[in-house]
Design a protein around this motif. Sequence first.
Motif, mmCIF file in Angstrom:
data_model
loop_
_atom_site.group_PDB
_atom_site.id
_atom_site.type_symbol
_atom_site.label_atom_id
_atom_site.label_comp_id
_atom_site.label_asym_id
_atom_site.label_seq_id
_atom_site.Cartn_x
_atom_site.Cartn_y
_atom_site.Cartn_z
ATOM 1 N N LEU A 34 0.829 -1.208 0.000
ATOM 2 C CA LEU A 34 0.000 0.000 0.000
ATOM 3 C C LEU A 34 0.865 1.260 0.000
ATOM 4 C CD1 LEU A 34 -2.832 -0.760 2.602
ATOM 5 C CD2 LEU A 34 -2.922 -0.934 0.106
ATOM 6 N N THR A 35 0.308 2.318 -0.536
ATOM 7 C CA THR A 35 0.932 3.634 -0.449
ATOM 8 C C THR A 35 0.531 4.267 0.890
ATOM 9 O OG1 THR A 35 -0.965 4.781 -1.416
ATOM 10 C CG2 THR A 35 0.718 3.930 -2.948
ATOM 11 N N ASP A 36 1.183 5.348 1.233
ATOM 12 C CA ASP A 36 0.813 6.086 2.444
ATOM 13 C C ASP A 36 -0.625 6.585 2.343
ATOM 14 O OD1 ASP A 36 3.399 5.716 3.426
ATOM 15 O OD2 ASP A 36 4.086 7.656 2.688
ATOM 16 N N GLU A 37 -0.995 7.044 1.151
ATOM 17 C CA GLU A 37 -2.356 7.546 0.944
ATOM 18 C C GLU A 37 -3.382 6.431 1.161
ATOM 19 O OE1 GLU A 37 -5.208 9.410 -2.554
ATOM 20 O OE2 GLU A 37 -3.036 9.469 -2.820
ATOM 21 N N GLN A 38 -3.122 5.260 0.621
ATOM 22 C CA GLN A 38 -4.044 4.139 0.817
ATOM 23 C C GLN A 38 -4.123 3.730 2.284
ATOM 24 O OE1 GLN A 38 -2.040 1.669 -2.125
ATOM 25 N NE2 GLN A 38 -3.996 1.445 -3.238
ATOM 26 N N ALA A 39 -2.998 3.750 2.985
ATOM 27 C CA ALA A 39 -2.980 3.374 4.405
ATOM 28 C C ALA A 39 -3.799 4.334 5.251
ATOM 29 C CB ALA A 39 -1.543 3.315 4.923
ATOM 30 N N GLY A 40 -3.983 5.556 4.772
ATOM 31 C CA GLY A 40 -4.758 6.550 5.503
ATOM 32 C C GLY A 40 -6.196 6.678 5.035
ATOM 33 N N GLN A 41 -6.568 5.900 4.034
ATOM 34 C CA GLN A 41 -7.903 6.023 3.449
ATOM 35 C C GLN A 41 -8.954 5.275 4.270
ATOM 36 O OE1 GLN A 41 -7.954 4.964 -0.687
ATOM 37 N NE2 GLN A 41 -10.181 4.985 -0.803
ATOM 38 N N ARG A 42 -10.070 5.948 4.514
ATOM 39 C CA ARG A 42 -11.231 5.328 5.156
ATOM 40 C C ARG A 42 -12.040 4.616 4.089
ATOM 41 N NH1 ARG A 42 -14.418 10.011 7.489
ATOM 42 N NH2 ARG A 42 -15.930 8.345 7.709
ATOM 43 N N THR A 43 -12.426 3.380 4.347
ATOM 44 C CA THR A 43 -13.200 2.617 3.364
ATOM 45 C C THR A 43 -14.561 2.186 3.902
ATOM 46 O OG1 THR A 43 -12.243 0.510 4.032
ATOM 47 C CG2 THR A 43 -11.092 1.730 2.295
ATOM 48 N N THR A 44 -14.840 2.510 5.143
ATOM 49 C CA THR A 44 -16.112 2.151 5.764
ATOM 50 C C THR A 44 -16.700 3.406 6.398
ATOM 51 O OG1 THR A 44 -15.161 1.604 7.927
ATOM 52 C CG2 THR A 44 -15.230 -0.170 6.299
ATOM 53 N N ALA A 45 -17.849 3.269 7.016
ATOM 54 C CA ALA A 45 -18.502 4.408 7.661
ATOM 55 C C ALA A 45 -17.736 4.890 8.886
ATOM 56 C CB ALA A 45 -19.923 4.032 8.061
ATOM 57 N N GLU A 47 -14.279 5.873 11.285
ATOM 58 C CA GLU A 47 -13.097 6.719 11.107
ATOM 59 C C GLU A 47 -11.831 5.902 10.864
ATOM 60 O OE1 GLU A 47 -12.807 10.124 11.145
ATOM 61 O OE2 GLU A 47 -14.993 10.218 11.183
ATOM 62 N N LEU A 48 -11.942 4.578 10.889
ATOM 63 C CA LEU A 48 -10.760 3.724 10.867
ATOM 64 C C LEU A 48 -10.115 3.652 9.488
ATOM 65 C CD1 LEU A 48 -12.095 0.744 13.007
ATOM 66 C CD2 LEU A 48 -10.681 2.671 13.761
ATOM 67 N N CYS A 49 -8.791 3.613 9.514
ATOM 68 C CA CYS A 49 -7.984 3.344 8.331
ATOM 69 C C CYS A 49 -6.887 2.378 8.764
ATOM 70 C CB CYS A 49 -7.394 4.630 7.755
ATOM 71 S SG CYS A 49 -6.187 5.447 8.821
ATOM 72 N N LEU A 50 -6.213 1.765 7.817
ATOM 73 C CA LEU A 50 -5.214 0.754 8.170
ATOM 74 C C LEU A 50 -4.059 1.334 8.977
ATOM 75 C CD1 LEU A 50 -5.261 -1.287 4.860
ATOM 76 C CD2 LEU A 50 -6.166 -1.964 7.091
ATOM 77 N N GLY A 51 -3.528 2.457 8.539
ATOM 78 C CA GLY A 51 -2.436 3.074 9.301
ATOM 79 C C GLY A 51 -2.882 3.470 10.689
ATOM 80 N N GLY A 52 -4.089 3.984 10.807
ATOM 81 C CA GLY A 52 -4.623 4.371 12.110
ATOM 82 C C GLY A 52 -4.839 3.184 13.028
ATOM 83 N N LEU A 53 -5.295 2.074 12.485
ATOM 84 C CA LEU A 53 -5.455 0.874 13.316
ATOM 85 C C LEU A 53 -4.113 0.418 13.877
ATOM 86 C CD1 LEU A 53 -8.074 -1.367 11.476
ATOM 87 C CD2 LEU A 53 -8.197 -0.501 13.810
ATOM 88 N N GLU A 168 -10.031 -5.218 2.342
ATOM 89 C CA GLU A 168 -10.870 -5.772 1.300
ATOM 90 C C GLU A 168 -11.746 -4.688 0.679
ATOM 91 O OE1 GLU A 168 -13.900 -9.516 0.459
ATOM 92 O OE2 GLU A 168 -13.090 -9.220 2.465
ATOM 93 N N SER A 169 -12.212 -3.748 1.491
ATOM 94 C CA SER A 169 -13.017 -2.641 0.970
ATOM 95 C C SER A 169 -12.173 -1.687 0.137
ATOM 96 C CB SER A 169 -13.658 -1.869 2.128
ATOM 97 O OG SER A 169 -14.539 -2.685 2.857
ATOM 98 N N LEU A 170 -10.892 -1.599 0.461
ATOM 99 C CA LEU A 170 -9.992 -0.690 -0.255
ATOM 100 C C LEU A 170 -9.713 -1.160 -1.670
ATOM 101 C CD1 LEU A 170 -8.094 1.824 0.028
ATOM 102 C CD2 LEU A 170 -6.344 0.228 0.812
ATOM 103 N N ASP A 171 -9.315 -2.431 -1.803
ATOM 104 C CA ASP A 171 -8.899 -2.889 -3.136
ATOM 105 C C ASP A 171 -9.207 -4.367 -3.408
ATOM 106 O OD1 ASP A 171 -6.988 -4.192 -1.589
ATOM 107 O OD2 ASP A 171 -5.279 -3.193 -2.518
ATOM 108 N N GLY A 172 -10.032 -4.961 -2.558
ATOM 109 C CA GLY A 172 -10.414 -6.349 -2.782
ATOM 110 C C GLY A 172 -9.446 -7.385 -2.242
#
Length: 177
Positions: A34-45, A47-53, A168-172
């Motif tokens: 993942l890129t930094d941008e993807q790691a910070g992207q919210r994919t659900t309702a 506030e969670l993102c992968l980097g934040g988790l 999975e919501s980000l890119d399958g």
Amino acid sequence: MTETTNNTVTDERADLLQTLAKHRHFLRFTTRDLTDEQAGQRTTASELCLGGLIKHVTSTERGWANFIEQGTSAMPDFDSVTEADYARRADDFRMLPGETLEDVLAAYEEVANRTDELVAKLPDLNASHPLPKAPWFEPDAQWSARRVLLHIIAETAQHAGHADIIRESLDGQKSMG
């Protein structure tokens, strides 16, 4: 009694550390490629993102390791937590400007290594401390180092599952299935 052979932990601690390592792996694995941008992207309702988790799990594990070493003084009572404290805690759940996935993962690795060393060297997994006052803890409860480690494992496993859904919501891509 803890036995070590060639720096290898050989008692119950080995089971705890192996279980924690497995769940840490699944959590980190959700960020592969993942890129930094993807790691910070919210994919659900949420506030969670992968980097934040990963930041949250890092902070949580650090706090509980401090609790094992220092006792109640390592964690504030709920009554003393300020709005500013809540705001800082909320930052644990998102990637902030200037943060990179590489740095987030490095911080997690550092905390994980510290926890693993602590577990290996603890004289007694039964040593306990009173929990700080908080609505989510039983009044006057105490947790042993063992109980804290089980809590760290549960937190890590729970958030690895959350991370799998986010990925999975980000890119399958799936991490665990």
